[in-house]
Design a protein around this motif. Structure first.
Motif, short mmCIF file in Angstrom:
data_model
loop_
_atom_site.label_atom_id
_atom_site.label_comp_id
_atom_site.label_asym_id
_atom_site.label_seq_id
_atom_site.Cartn_x
_atom_site.Cartn_y
_atom_site.Cartn_z
N MET A 1 1.31 -1.23 0.11
CA MET A 1 0.02 0.06 -0.01
C MET A 1 1.00 1.25 0.18
N SER A 2 1.04 2.56 -0.93
CA SER A 2 1.30 3.59 -1.21
C SER A 2 1.29 4.51 0.02
N GLU A 3 1.64 5.36 0.25
CA GLU A 3 0.80 6.28 1.14
C GLU A 3 1.23 7.67 0.60
N ILE A 4 -0.12 8.54 1.61
CA ILE A 4 0.46 9.98 1.08
C ILE A 4 0.26 10.28 1.22
N VAL A 5 0.70 12.04 1.99
CA VAL A 5 1.15 12.67 2.91
C VAL A 5 0.12 14.12 1.68
N ILE A 6 -0.37 15.00 2.70
CA ILE A 6 -1.59 15.59 2.64
C ILE A 6 -0.90 16.88 3.58
N ASP A 7 -0.57 17.78 3.52
CA ASP A 7 -0.61 19.21 4.02
C ASP A 7 -1.43 19.70 4.18
N VAL A 8 -1.77 20.07 6.00
CA VAL A 8 -3.22 21.05 6.49
C VAL A 8 -2.69 21.85 6.04
N HIS A 12 -8.65 25.12 3.58
CA HIS A 12 -9.69 24.70 4.37
C HIS A 12 -10.09 23.72 4.27
N LYS A 13 -10.55 23.04 5.49
CA LYS A 13 -10.99 21.93 6.11
C LYS A 13 -11.91 21.37 5.04
N ARG A 14 -13.25 21.37 4.28
CA ARG A 14 -13.13 21.05 3.31
C ARG A 14 -12.28 20.14 2.03
N GLU A 15 -11.42 20.62 1.47
CA GLU A 15 -10.70 21.02 0.47
C GLU A 15 -9.41 19.86 1.17
N ILE A 16 -8.88 19.73 2.65
CA ILE A 16 -8.49 19.01 3.75
C ILE A 16 -8.99 17.15 3.00
N ASN A 17 -10.11 17.52 3.81
CA ASN A 17 -11.15 16.24 4.11
C ASN A 17 -11.27 15.51 2.54
N ARG A 18 -11.93 15.99 1.44
CA ARG A 18 -11.54 16.21 0.26
C ARG A 18 -10.97 14.75 -0.05
N ASP A 19 -9.27 15.54 0.29
CA ASP A 19 -8.05 14.91 -0.21
C ASP A 19 -7.62 14.20 1.21
N GLN A 21 -10.31 11.71 1.75
CA GLN A 21 -11.31 11.05 1.76
C GLN A 21 -11.21 9.86 0.39
N GLU A 22 -10.67 10.90 -0.84
CA GLU A 22 -9.76 10.71 -2.11
C GLU A 22 -9.11 9.45 -1.54
N ALA A 23 -8.01 9.54 -1.26
CA ALA A 23 -6.82 8.85 -1.67
C ALA A 23 -7.40 7.72 -0.06
N CYS A 24 -8.48 7.78 0.52
CA CYS A 24 -8.97 6.48 1.75
C CYS A 24 -9.78 6.13 0.33
N LYS A 25 -10.81 6.08 -0.34
CA LYS A 25 -11.10 5.21 -1.66
C LYS A 25 -9.99 5.04 -2.62
N GLU A 26 -8.61 5.17 -2.66
CA GLU A 26 -7.56 4.76 -3.79
C GLU A 26 -6.87 3.50 -2.72
N GLY A 27 -7.46 3.91 -1.49
CA GLY A 27 -6.63 2.60 -0.79
C GLY A 27 -5.48 2.61 -0.22
N GLY A 44 -15.73 11.05 9.55
CA GLY A 44 -16.38 10.38 8.56
C GLY A 44 -15.62 8.94 7.80
N LEU A 45 -15.13 9.03 8.11
CA LEU A 45 -13.72 7.96 6.99
C LEU A 45 -14.21 6.70 6.66
N PRO A 46 -14.01 5.93 6.10
CA PRO A 46 -14.49 5.03 5.15
C PRO A 46 -13.54 3.46 5.73
#
Length: 173
Positions: A1-8, A12-19, A21-27, A44-46
């Motif tokens: 499984m690869s790791e993605i880094v997201i910088d807060v 805006h928190k909507r943009e951060i949470n969207r990123d 969620q998208e990374a989580c959906k891709e596994g 609301g993480l899956p």
């Protein structure tokens, strides 16, 4: 499984949470950096998601979790894991007021102390606190277990319905 880094940062928190969620959906495993104790991260993480917050987080981190593994490397503000219905959240430091409020299932593990009203209105699940739980922890818990290894605050386990609060150490009067 690869790791993605997201910088807060200042995003805006909507943009951060969207990123997130998208990374989580891709596994992908997610590492969130530069958290700045921001509120409402990782909501609301899956199921199956794996996320690490590098640093402290603000209010409601990991709320409404449905099966993700969440790790907070420092402290968490109010209501970490609020309303969660599965998964595992670990906090390496202090967890603020109302950790696990109204949670239905899953586990929250706090390596430090937890603030007041930890597990308030729990419906199930487990909260393990290696330090002390604050006043009114377990208040109105319908089900679930709170285990505190470092003592408890005043009114700990007050008005329990069917939940359980286990305390090693002294409970304040």
């Amino acid at each position: 499984m690869s790791e993605i880094v997201i910088d807060v940062g200042e995003r805006h928190k909507r943009e951060i949470n969207r990123d997130i969620q998208e990374a989580c959906k891709e596994g992908q495993s997610v590492r969130v950096v530069n958290t700045l104790s921001r509120h409402n991260l990782g909501i609301g993480l899956p199921s199956g998601a794996d996320i690490t917050f590098e640093g402290s987080v603000g209010y409601y981190c990991g709320g409404l979790n449905t099966g993700a593994r969440v790790h907070v490397e420092r402290n968490a503000g109010w209501a970490v894991g609020e309303g969660m219905d599965g998964g595992h959240i670990s906090v390496n430091g202090y967890a603020g007021m109302s950790a696990g409020a109204a949670m239905i299932d899953g586990t929250i593990h706090v390596r430090g102390d937890a603030g007041p009203r930890c597990g308030v209105a729990m419906k199930g699940g487990n909260i393990i606190v290696e330090g002390k739980i604050g006043y009114q922890s377990g208040f109105m818990a319908h089900s679930g277990k709170i285990i505190a290894l470092g003592g408890g605050g005043e009114s700990c386990a007050d008005a329990l319905w069917q939940g359980e609060v286990w305390v090693a150490g002294d409970v304040d009067r």
